[in-house]
Design a protein around this motif. Structure first.
Motif, PDB file in Angstrom:
ATOM      1  N   MET A 292      82.426  61.317  89.254  1.00 24.21           N
ATOM      2  CA  MET A 292      82.681  62.531  88.479  1.00 24.21           C
ATOM      3  C   MET A 292      83.048  63.643  89.454  1.00 24.21           C
ATOM      4  SD  MET A 292      80.859  65.627  87.909  1.00 24.21           S
ATOM      5  CE  MET A 292      80.430  66.735  86.581  1.00 24.21           C
TER       6      MET A 292
ATOM      7  N   HIS B 257      75.989  62.326  84.748  1.00 24.11           N
ATOM      8  CA  HIS B 257      77.295  62.453  85.419  1.00 24.11           C
ATOM      9  C   HIS B 257      77.233  62.947  86.856  1.00 24.11           C
ATOM     10  CE1 HIS B 257      80.410  62.509  81.977  1.00 24.11           C
ATOM     11  NE2 HIS B 257      79.279  62.150  81.419  1.00 24.11           N
TER      12      HIS B 257
ATOM     13  N   SER C  31      85.147  60.417  85.536  1.00 26.52           N
ATOM     14  CA  SER C  31      84.911  61.589  84.690  1.00 26.52           C
ATOM     15  C   SER C  31      85.510  62.824  85.352  1.00 26.52           C
ATOM     16  CB  SER C  31      83.398  61.746  84.474  1.00 26.52           C
ATOM     17  OG  SER C  31      83.082  63.013  83.925  1.00 26.52           O
TER      18      SER C  31
ATOM     19  N   ILE D   1      75.576  66.327  81.972  1.00 28.82           N
ATOM     20  CA  ILE D   1      76.789  66.522  82.774  1.00 28.82           C
ATOM     21  C   ILE D   1      76.608  67.500  83.923  1.00 28.82           C
ATOM     22  CG2 ILE D   1      78.326  65.929  80.839  1.00 28.82           C
ATOM     23  CD1 ILE D   1      78.890  68.968  80.565  1.00 28.82           C
TER      24      ILE D   1
END
Ligand SMILES: *Cc1c(COP(=O)(O)O)cnc(C)c1O
Length: 213
Positions: free
Chosen positions: A149, A84, A188, A65
């Motif tokens: 994201m 991400h 996201s 992430i």
């Protein structure tokens, strides 16, 4: 501490995917959530991600992430399910190259910068649309660009956070309309402090750490 099963259900009932952010947490802490059914975990550092992936059950779906340096892509490409924070063409090119070596199609999200803060990574809408145009013309055959994201500013002003999430959602909608035939469907956004606002604004994947531990 929250009631994890109830929290998980609340998120799932809204058709939102919960990424449990396990960075800095011990194996034991992570396994406590695993034993209650959680399978998607997110880490923001490559070394920690690799270490945990090696040690923990193989049916965990690992998400990277955090900001990813190009030179570290090869350390995670064999197992990572979703990256991400693709924040540059250079990083995307390296992911393409490494995914090709592994004969895999790597799912990624493009990170958009919506926060005012200088420290946050990400691209502007124009850069994202330019990447999508290249993607549609067949560049990046080993990459699956699955969505966007972003991170809102770390402020208490709810209106500002809401506005930042709205701008991410608006770019997401534009991208989706351009990629009608592709699987571009993940947005996201949202963390422990702002996930409710993010879901209200259209998020379907939240990355939550501190609230869970
Ligand atoms: C740490 C982190 C999160 C989770 O933050 P919490 O406030 O602990 O929920 C989400 N996204 C990224 C990129 C992170 O680094």
């Amino acid at each position: 501490m929250i009631d994890f099963p109830a929290f998980r259900k609340k998120i799932a009932d809204q058709n939102v995917t919960l990424v449990a952010v396990s960075k800095t947490r011990t194996h034991k802490q992570l396994m406590h959530l695993y034993d209650q059914g959680q399978r998607v975990f997110g880490e923001n550092r490559v070394a920690e991600l690799v270490e945990k992936q090696e040690a923990l059950p193989k049916d965990i779906s690992w998400h990277m992430i955090g900001h990813l340096q190009s030179k570290k892509v090869k350390k995670i490409i064999s197992f990572v399910d979703l990256i991400h924070a693709v924040d540059s063409v250079k990083l995307l090119e390296v992911i393409q190259k490494e995914a090709e070596k592994h004969q895999k199609q790597q799912a990624v999200l493009l990170q958009m910068k919506v926060a005012q803060e200088e420290s946050k990574y990400g691209m502007i809408e124009e850069e994202i649309l330019a990447i999508l145009a290249d993607y549609q013309s067949g560049n990046y055959p080993n990459v699956l660009i699955s969505g966007l994201m972003g991170m809102a500013s770390f402020v208490s002003d709810q209106e500002q956070i809401k506005h930042e999430f709205q701008s991410l959602k608006s770019t997401f909608d534009i991208c989706q309309s351009k990629l009608e035939d592709e699987e571009f469907n993940i947005l996201s956004m949202g963390m422990s402090g702002d996930y409710e606002l993010a879901i209200e604004q259209g998020s379907n994947m939240v990355r939550i750490g501190s609230l869970l531990f």
